[in-house]
Design a protein around this motif. Structure first.
Motif, PDB file in Angstrom:
ATOM      1  N   LEU A 423      35.278  37.149  46.457  1.00  0.00           N
ATOM      2  CA  LEU A 423      35.847  36.301  44.934  1.00  0.00           C
ATOM      3  C   LEU A 423      35.065  37.479  43.956  1.00  0.00           C
ATOM      4  O   LEU A 423      35.672  37.912  43.118  1.00  0.00           O
ATOM      5  CB  LEU A 423      35.735  35.334  44.790  1.00  0.00           C
ATOM      6  CG  LEU A 423      36.748  34.824  46.371  1.00  0.00           C
ATOM      7  CD1 LEU A 423      36.539  32.792  45.981  1.00  0.00           C
ATOM      8  CD2 LEU A 423      37.824  34.255  46.302  1.00  0.00           C
ATOM      9  N   SER A 424      33.571  37.346  43.979  1.00  0.00           N
ATOM     10  CA  SER A 424      32.865  38.049  42.558  1.00  0.00           C
ATOM     11  C   SER A 424      33.065  39.704  43.038  1.00  0.00           C
ATOM     12  O   SER A 424      33.740  40.044  41.635  1.00  0.00           O
ATOM     13  CB  SER A 424      31.135  37.953  43.212  1.00  0.00           C
ATOM     14  OG  SER A 424      30.928  38.514  43.895  1.00  0.00           O
ATOM     15  N   ARG A 427      36.854  39.721  41.311  1.00  0.00           N
ATOM     16  CA  ARG A 427      36.886  39.343  39.895  1.00  0.00           C
ATOM     17  C   ARG A 427      35.944  40.859  39.499  1.00  0.00           C
ATOM     18  O   ARG A 427      36.241  41.252  38.381  1.00  0.00           O
ATOM     19  CB  ARG A 427      35.858  38.371  39.643  1.00  0.00           C
ATOM     20  CG  ARG A 427      36.222  37.493  39.991  1.00  0.00           C
ATOM     21  CD  ARG A 427      35.790  35.799  39.608  1.00  0.00           C
ATOM     22  NE  ARG A 427      34.431  35.844  39.973  1.00  0.00           N
ATOM     23  CZ  ARG A 427      33.514  35.240  40.987  1.00  0.00           C
ATOM     24  NH1 ARG A 427      35.089  34.226  41.140  1.00  0.00           N
ATOM     25  NH2 ARG A 427      32.635  35.037  41.758  1.00  0.00           N
ATOM     26  N   ASP A 428      34.910  41.464  39.942  1.00  0.00           N
ATOM     27  CA  ASP A 428      34.176  43.070  39.301  1.00  0.00           C
ATOM     28  C   ASP A 428      35.721  43.938  39.143  1.00  0.00           C
ATOM     29  O   ASP A 428      35.110  45.105  38.517  1.00  0.00           O
ATOM     30  CB  ASP A 428      32.998  43.630  40.333  1.00  0.00           C
ATOM     31  CG  ASP A 428      31.297  42.335  40.135  1.00  0.00           C
ATOM     32  OD1 ASP A 428      31.867  41.272  39.099  1.00  0.00           O
ATOM     33  OD2 ASP A 428      31.350  42.348  40.292  1.00  0.00           O
ATOM     34  N   ASP A 432      41.779  38.680  39.769  1.00  0.00           N
ATOM     35  CA  ASP A 432      40.448  37.280  39.410  1.00  0.00           C
ATOM     36  C   ASP A 432      41.626  36.577  39.073  1.00  0.00           C
ATOM     37  O   ASP A 432      41.533  35.202  38.643  1.00  0.00           O
ATOM     38  CB  ASP A 432      39.799  37.320  38.222  1.00  0.00           C
ATOM     39  CG  ASP A 432      41.337  37.846  36.760  1.00  0.00           C
ATOM     40  OD1 ASP A 432      42.075  37.515  37.125  1.00  0.00           O
ATOM     41  OD2 ASP A 432      40.524  37.841  35.254  1.00  0.00           O
ATOM     42  N   ASP A 433      43.017  36.727  39.821  1.00  0.00           N
ATOM     43  CA  ASP A 433      44.193  35.529  40.262  1.00  0.00           C
ATOM     44  C   ASP A 433      44.220  35.499  41.728  1.00  0.00           C
ATOM     45  O   ASP A 433      44.929  37.042  42.168  1.00  0.00           O
ATOM     46  CB  ASP A 433      45.019  35.797  39.112  1.00  0.00           C
ATOM     47  CG  ASP A 433      46.388  34.976  39.118  1.00  0.00           C
ATOM     48  OD1 ASP A 433      45.799  33.879  40.154  1.00  0.00           O
ATOM     49  OD2 ASP A 433      47.552  34.978  39.083  1.00  0.00           O
ATOM     50  N   TYR A 434      44.185  34.346  42.106  1.00  0.00           N
ATOM     51  CA  TYR A 434      43.846  34.975  43.755  1.00  0.00           C
ATOM     52  C   TYR A 434      44.057  33.023  44.364  1.00  0.00           C
ATOM     53  O   TYR A 434      43.874  32.071  43.637  1.00  0.00           O
ATOM     54  CB  TYR A 434      42.873  34.899  44.733  1.00  0.00           C
ATOM     55  CG  TYR A 434      41.886  35.234  43.708  1.00  0.00           C
ATOM     56  CD1 TYR A 434      41.176  34.419  43.592  1.00  0.00           C
ATOM     57  CD2 TYR A 434      40.942  35.522  42.875  1.00  0.00           C
ATOM     58  CE1 TYR A 434      39.659  33.218  42.852  1.00  0.00           C
ATOM     59  CE2 TYR A 434      39.605  35.795  43.054  1.00  0.00           C
ATOM     60  CZ  TYR A 434      38.979  34.671  42.754  1.00  0.00           C
ATOM     61  OH  TYR A 434      38.248  34.178  41.256  1.00  0.00           O
TER      62      TYR A 434
END
Length: 661
Positions: A423-424, A427-428, A432-434
């Protein structure tokens, strides 16, 4: 005597012979009902003790019913306009519907416009969808002029429901368990307008179809088999309101604007040469920059997260994939065998069997675990030509593939570690929508190996860890790999589409004594079997890059952009200044180019914007005198007289922070 039914857990008393629609006469958005678990028409007569749930048009079931009804209206319109057309299958699909027809000539755009016009007339007439049950023999007589319907009836007579669906995609809307039924489209005077073999349910009348349009036509083999005759398929879409349909069509237009295949060509990122073969991309220098930036970043992150980098070959002896179980359970997805010195070899479709051999190369202790192996492994899968799609469905790709070997007690912590890592990374990269999807075993299918007890333990571990995250968890029954359950991350892009990204899979089968016989020496000196956790953060570099192209519409954040800044001279005399500046920028690691073409300055700015360059450094006489630049962003904002040092700092900061400029 009154009939008692249960509606949403409330007991209701109705008169004998009452129809389902009478329960919802004051609820106009109800279009069908679920009666004792089965979807049924509102015209269904109620029986004592039934449990009934209303189905609205906006619900997933309601949308399917709306679109299936629209497919019937389309088929009626086609046969009214083309009387010799023979009917195939017409199911609802995601966001729409289709129907297959056997016609002498392919449909033209003008034909589609005419068919849509006739559909509007049928909708306006408010024809009633009327269901009647019929025996197989009577159906054969009544549909004697429809050869494809007759074939479906024959398939039904000789196949289990699951086999029927696999034999003909979409056949479940026509025939299945139980008896056959035909839907008559009745005019207001009760006369027959049209009929079709169908299980239903349907809307009460055609007038309940609020919005629809036809999208396109294409060739499609009957029952999806290229050995069968090629039919003509018309695709359409239908929605509960004109506003919802307009929003959908806008999303389609936006998706076309963002199509990574088109942008890949326009931005000179990658291509698919015919000489190499379908589904086998090549990356051009600019695409190679993005791919390398992704790989370098993810490789370093894996090292920071405790993974050890390994490498494995592209082919191996066929027996290896028998040992892993892939050939018996995944053989259709692998390329045919290669004869090497009289032995059969296979292009690898996955990396895990070779990682198992690395684990097994020496004795392991419980102190060595978790042991985390990682590589960008090139794999090859024999995807059918009909599903290949740009970078998002290819035949050759690189997986950011890792395998963690842990004790059973460590499994939950390792899965937790992998999920947080995955997940990080998303986001990188600006996703960021999951939500999470838990894929489990389907006991009715024989594609899964291992005991029910092992599956239960593995599934529970994944479910517990997923629940801890607080992220939405969606079940996916039957979607597990043959060797164990998995969690997949489903990410939404900038226009709301969902893409499967990374996966975490719990595997108790490959380490077993019947497979690779993997062991570690436990604290008490006994030899124990480790658990193997598969994880791929992107799934594949190629697919993830294709998703990123569409997510950003080609306008990558500076850290990923092939060219991070371009120098634009106001006149030719400013080129040398920009070249000197370029040496400074390149020395700082910035990907920089000077546009020294003969184009005018404004055209150069437009070119840079077309190529989605994040920053433009424009230089005129005043800038040269003051060691400055005009700093322009790709959105058109511009600041003049920015000192060169500050311009360099701005660019470096945006790269270091992975800013979404």
């Amino acid at each position: 005597m009154a009939v008692n039914v249960v509606v949403n857990d409330e007991v209701r008393e109705v008169d004998p012979g009452s129809k389902a629609w009478q329960l919802f006469a004051e609820t106009p958005d109800v279009i069908a009902a679920r009666i004792d678990g089965d979807l049924r028409d509102l015209s269904t007569e109620l029986a004592d003790g039934q449990r009934i749930e209303p189905i609205s048009m906006e619900s997933p079931d309601g949308l399917d019913i709306l679109r299936h009804s629209a497919a019937h209206v389309m088929a009626q319109a086609v046969q009214e306009l083309f009387p010799d057309a023979k009917l195939g299958i017409g199911p609802p699909i995601t966001d729409g519907f289709y129907y297959d027809f056997d016609v002498d000539e392919p449909f033209t755009p003008d034909d589609l416009a005419t068919i849509e016009s006739r559909m509007k007339k049928i909708v306006k007439e408010g024809q009633k969808f009327s269901r009647r049950e019929i025996s197989d023999d009577d159906a054969r007589v009544e549909l004697a002029d429809e050869p494809y319907k007759l074939e479906l009836i024959g398939l039904k007579s000789n196949a289990a429901p699951g086999e029927l669906q696999s034999a003909a995609e979409g056949a479940g809307v026509e025939v299945g368990e139980g008896g056959l039924s035909i839907y008559d489209n009745l005019k207001r005077d009760g006369s027959l307008a049209w009929k079709d073999l169908c299980r239903g349910p349907h809307l009460p009348t055609t007038k309940r179809i609020p919005a629809f349009t036809l999208m396109r036509s294409a060739a499609a083999y009957w029952r999806g088999d290229e050995k069968n005759k090629q039919l003509q398929r018309i695709y359409g879409t239908a929605w509960p309101s004109k506003e919802a349909q307009a929003e959908y069509l806008h999303r389609i237009e936006e998706a076309q604007r963002r199509d990574h295949r088109r942008l890949g060509n326009e931005l000179d990122l990658f291509s698919f040469p015919d000489e190499i073969g379908s589904g086998l991309p090549v990356f051009h220098p600019k695409g190679g920059v993005i791919k390398r930036a992704m790989e370098d970043y993810v490789r370093q992150r894996h090292i920071e997260e405790g993974f050890e980098y390994v490498g494995t070959p592209h082919i191996a002896k066929e027996e290896l994939f028998h040992t892993s179980g892939h050939l018996p359970y995944y053989g259709d997805g692998m390329f045919p065998a290669l004869d090497v010195d009289g032995q059969d070899y296979r292009l690898k479709a996955m990396n895990c069997p070779m990682h198992n051999l690395i684990y097994r190369a020496r004795q392991r202790s419980y102190r060595d675990l978790p042991l985390r192996l990682f590589e960008f492994g090139s794999v090859y899968r024999d995807e059918k030509s009909g599903v290949i799609h740009g970078l998002t469905r290819v035949r050759g790709f690189a997986q950011d593939d890792s395998h963690s070997y842990v004790t059973p007690e460590q499994a939950a912590d390792e899965i937790r570690h992998l999920l947080n890592f995955m997940l990080s990374l998303l986001r990188d990269f600006g996703l960021d929508d999951y939500f999470l999807e838990l894929s489990t075993r389907d006991d009715s299918k024989d594609k899964f190996i291992g005991s029910a007890e092992d599956w239960e333990v593995a599934t529970q571990v994944l479910a517990d860890v997923a629940a801890e995250t607080g992220i939405e968890l969606v079940p996916d029954p039957g979607g597990a790999a043959y060797y164990g359950p998995k969690i997949s991350v489903q990410a939404r892009d900038a226009i709301g589409r969902t893409w499967q990204m990374g996966t975490v899979q719990y595997d108790f089968n490959q380490p077993s004594v019947d497979r690779f016989n993997l062991e570690y020496v436990a604290a008490d000196g006994s030899r124990q079997q480790p658990v193997m956790i598969h994880s791929a953060k992107f799934g594949s570099i190629e697919r993830f890059l294709g998703v990123l192209v569409e997510h950003y519409a080609g306008a990558f954040p500076p850290w990923l952009a092939p060219v991070q800044a371009v120098g634009i001279p106001v006149a030719e005399r400013h080129v040398d200044y920009l070249r000197t500046l370029g040496q400074r920028l390149k020395g700082a690691g910035i990907r920089f180019e000077v546009d020294d073409s003969d184009e005018r300055m404004q055209k150069k700015i437009r070119n840079a914007q077309t190529h989605k360059v994040p920053f433009m450094l424009i230089v005129g006489d005043h800038d040269v005198e003051n060691d400055a630049v005009s700093f322009r962003y790709r959105n058109g904002e511009q600041e003049n007289g920015i000192p060169v040092g500050e311009a360099v700092t701005r660019i470096l900061e945006s790269i270091a922070t992975r800013a979404q400029v």
